[in-house]
Scaffold this motif. Structure first.
Motif, PDB file in Angstrom:
ATOM      1  N   GLU B 175       0.823  -1.210   0.000  1.00  0.00           N
ATOM      2  CA  GLU B 175       0.000   0.000   0.000  1.00  0.00           C
ATOM      3  C   GLU B 175       0.859   1.263   0.000  1.00  0.00           C
ATOM      4  OE1 GLU B 175      -3.601   1.081   2.840  1.00  0.00           O
ATOM      5  OE2 GLU B 175      -3.543  -0.998   2.155  1.00  0.00           O
ATOM      6  N   ARG B 178       2.352   1.728  -3.443  1.00  0.00           N
ATOM      7  CA  ARG B 178       1.350   2.193  -4.409  1.00  0.00           C
ATOM      8  C   ARG B 178       1.069   3.687  -4.214  1.00  0.00           C
ATOM      9  NH1 ARG B 178      -2.637  -1.698  -3.013  1.00  0.00           N
ATOM     10  NH2 ARG B 178      -1.322  -3.437  -3.596  1.00  0.00           N
ATOM     11  N   ARG B 182       1.804   6.816  -6.674  1.00  0.00           N
ATOM     12  CA  ARG B 182       0.663   7.584  -7.148  1.00  0.00           C
ATOM     13  C   ARG B 182       0.839   9.071  -6.834  1.00  0.00           C
ATOM     14  NH1 ARG B 182      -5.173   5.499  -5.443  1.00  0.00           N
ATOM     15  NH2 ARG B 182      -6.312   7.447  -5.571  1.00  0.00           N
TER      16      ARG B 182
END
Lengths: 275, 355
Positions: B175, B178, B182
């Motif tokens: 997580e 990611r 992002r």
């Protein structure tokens, strides 16, 4: 079916009786005839017709002492001033000693610590002399200020602050909280349960003060309720024991009220805390 | 999006020097993982960048500006702490909003930013909760949220996953990666866990006793460790390190356990008898009927693979990772494929490249 642990209950009930009995004696005694008490005929059953004694002492007072409402007021103001004053001073000094690096920090801490060895009774003569020089004898500030400085509370707060994780302090710094903001937004809420507990202890401590008020305040206007009770037990006049007992009952009520009121807070604090 | 340059950054506590000069340049949006054993100075390095410690020397240049003398709050850096360091008496919303409120941001803007971050981290339904009512993973997310809402130039992570249990750690690791991709925020991530280091970093900085040892991509560090320390630190189970000497023309190494390994990629410099350390990863060792005999000390079946720890004569331990279960638990015949060996100088510990 749940089994009842009889021995435990018996012991507990005995304990309760042991604590309740003196209080009950005072409560019952306060409603009885003064002469009867003096003869040693203290009944355990309160006399409802004697309840008017409370109204009497509250408004009129007794031989040798003023009305009880004024004593309650003086005691209440004194206990509150001492408790709040102690908390404000000691939380600030504990904050300084725990979270800031400054020259002679440990010297400051030890100086505070050493004063633990000098309770009011030990320094009472010099303190009296200082108060006298300042012209504070028989004044409310004279009654309270010398009792405010407190090493115990400072130490307790320091211990509370020491267990606050460094990372919490650092997170607040990264968030941009200055020392004052950190104190106000993080430190006080986080230690609120200790604050409540300490307030109760200090309030009761202030309420029960005897020696210092006895010395510094000789005018009846500044009689605390503890002093008042002593004054009622006169030597030359006939002591009206029912009035003394009624005053004792009234003297009990405010500390009990504070404990019950604050209990909600620190129990909540204990279950709320994340430490 | 910002660049970070560390220029000869030093730190000593009293007379003890903890960081002996670190140079580092992060490109915009990069995630750099600082990895090392405890006490190597990695946390100190992070705290210097955060401003929680004062450097003893060197510069910290964020987006072209030296911030070394600035207060932590004025550096535009957000940090995620190991124990989350959430404010226990504040709700999730207030925890995230606190830093913004101090900066006197408008209420509507605060609400918007917190809502966005909460949606991103799947915390929207928990905004009213207190930290103690959250699970470890949720607390971790709140700590991330507190960093995200600030919209900082730089993220700092101080072992953020080490308080989580193993399963959650894997989930949160992915997580974090990611999220960082992002948002493309330049990030420094400190860990002692080499799996985190390998999976999270665009590049790795291996620190050892306050000195940077190797700065490269994870695969580069794995494939070409710069010295014996890195070789033993990165990779699990750890690389086997065998003492050896250089043979005459530098074309081979003779192991003290007897074998001679020919270098397939070229000669190594040095006189005959130069003391070497040969590294070979457990997964690169082969079972071979013509190999040497390895008495088995311990077999650890891991399901998909089996780790065998053997003890050679002379007490030298050797670990082999085999793809299958059901291996002998008395002794194995093992061969060292010369294609996979790493050659280090025993004196300096440095990797020896072919001439």
């Amino acid at each position: 079916m749940r089994r009842i642990d009889w021995p435990a209950h018996v012991v507990l009930l005995l304990g309760v009786a042991l604590f309740i009995l003196p209080l009950w004696l005072v409560l019952a005694g306060s409603t009885q005839d003064s002469a009867a008490i003096s003869r040693g005929e203290l009944s355990l059953i309160p006399r409802l017709s004697g309840l008017h004694v409370y109204a009497d002492i509250l408004s009129q007072g007794s031989p040798g002492a003023g009305p009880v409402w004024r004593m309650l007021l003086v005691s209440g103001a004194m206990a509150l001033t001492i408790a709040i004053g102690k908390i404000v001073i000691s939380i600030l000094s504990a904050y300084a000693v725990t979270f800031f690096r400054f020259p002679f920090r440990m010297a400051a801490f030890w100086t505070i610590f050493i004063t633990l060895m000098l309770p009011v009774e030990v320094r009472i003569v010099p303190t009296y002399s200082v108060m006298s020089d300042l012209g504070l004898i028989n004044t409310f500030p004279g009654l309270t200020i010398p009792l405010i400085a407190s090493a115990t509370a400072t130490l307790l707060f320091r211990q509370t602050f020491l267990v606050i994780p460094d990372e919490l302090v650092e997170a607040a710094r990264m968030d941009g909280a200055g020392p004052w903001r950190f104190f106000k937004d993080i430190l006080i809420p986080v230690s609120s349960s200790n604050l409540a507990a300490l307030f109760v202890i200090l309030f009761v401590y202030g309420w029960n003060q005897y020696l210092w008020p006895l010395l510094v305040a000789t005018t009846p206007q500044l009689d605390t309720i503890v002093i008042g009770i002593v004054k009622m037990i006169g030597t030359e006049t006939q002591t009206e024991w029912n009035r003394v007992m009624a005053t004792a009952v009234l003297a009990l009520l405010p500390p009990v009220a504070v404990v019950i009121l604050m209990q909600r807070w620190f129990v909540r604090g204990l279950t709320d805390g994340e430490k | 999006m910002a660049t970070l340059v560390l220029d000869d950054l030093r730190k000593s506590f009293g007379k003890t020097s903890v960081l002996h000069g670190v140079d580092l340049a992060l490109v915009s949006g990069e995630m750099l993982v600082i990895v090392g054993a405890s006490g190597c100075g990695k946390s100190t390095l992070l705290r210097l960048v955060a401003g929680l410690e004062e450097p003893s020397g060197g510069r910290i240049v964020l987006d072209g500006v030296d911030v070394a003398a600035r207060d932590p709050a004025d550096r535009d850096i957000a940090m995620v702490f190991q124990n989350y360091a959430l404010y226990p008496h504040m709700s999730v919303f207030d925890n995230m909003a606190y830093g913004l409120r101090i900066r006197n941001m408008a209420k509507a803007e605060i609400g918007k930013r917190v809502a966005e971050a909460a949606a991103l981290l799947e915390l929207s339904h928990l905004l009213e909760r207190k930290p103690r009512q959250l699970s470890g993973g949720q607390r971790q997310r709140v700590a991330m949220g507190r960093a995200i809402v600030r919209n900082p130039k730089l993220f700092l992570f101080d072992e953020p996953l080490s308080n989580l249990d193993a399963t959650l750690r894997v989930t949160m690791r992915a997580e974090i990666r990611r999220l960082q991709r992002r948002m493309a925020v330049t990030s420094l991530y400190v860990t002692h866990d080499q799996v985190e280091a390998m999976t999270l970093g665009d590049r790795l900085l291996v620190l050892h006793q306050g000195r940077p040892v190797q700065l490269a991509t994870p695969m580069e560090v794995f494939n070409r460790p710069a010295n014996i320390y890195v070789a033993g630190f990165i990779g699990a189970p750890a690389m086997n390190l065998l003492p050896a000497t250089l043979v005459a023309d530098g074309a081979a190494a003779r192991l003290t356990i007897g074998q001679t390994l020919h270098f397939v990629d070229g000669r190594r410099p040095g006189a005959e008898g130069r003391r070497l350390v040969i590294g070979i990863r457990p997964e690169h060792l082969n079972l071979d009927d013509d190999g040497f005999v390895l008495p088995v000390d311990l077999v650890e079946p891991l399901g998909s693979e089996t780790v065998v720890i053997g003890k050679l004569e002379g007490g030298q331990m050797m670990t082999i990772k085999l793809p299958a279960a059901g291996v002998s638990d008395t002794s194995l015949r093992v061969a060292i494929p010369p294609t996979h060996i790493h050659v280090f100088d025993a004196e300096s510990g440095l990797r020896l490249e072919p001439q």
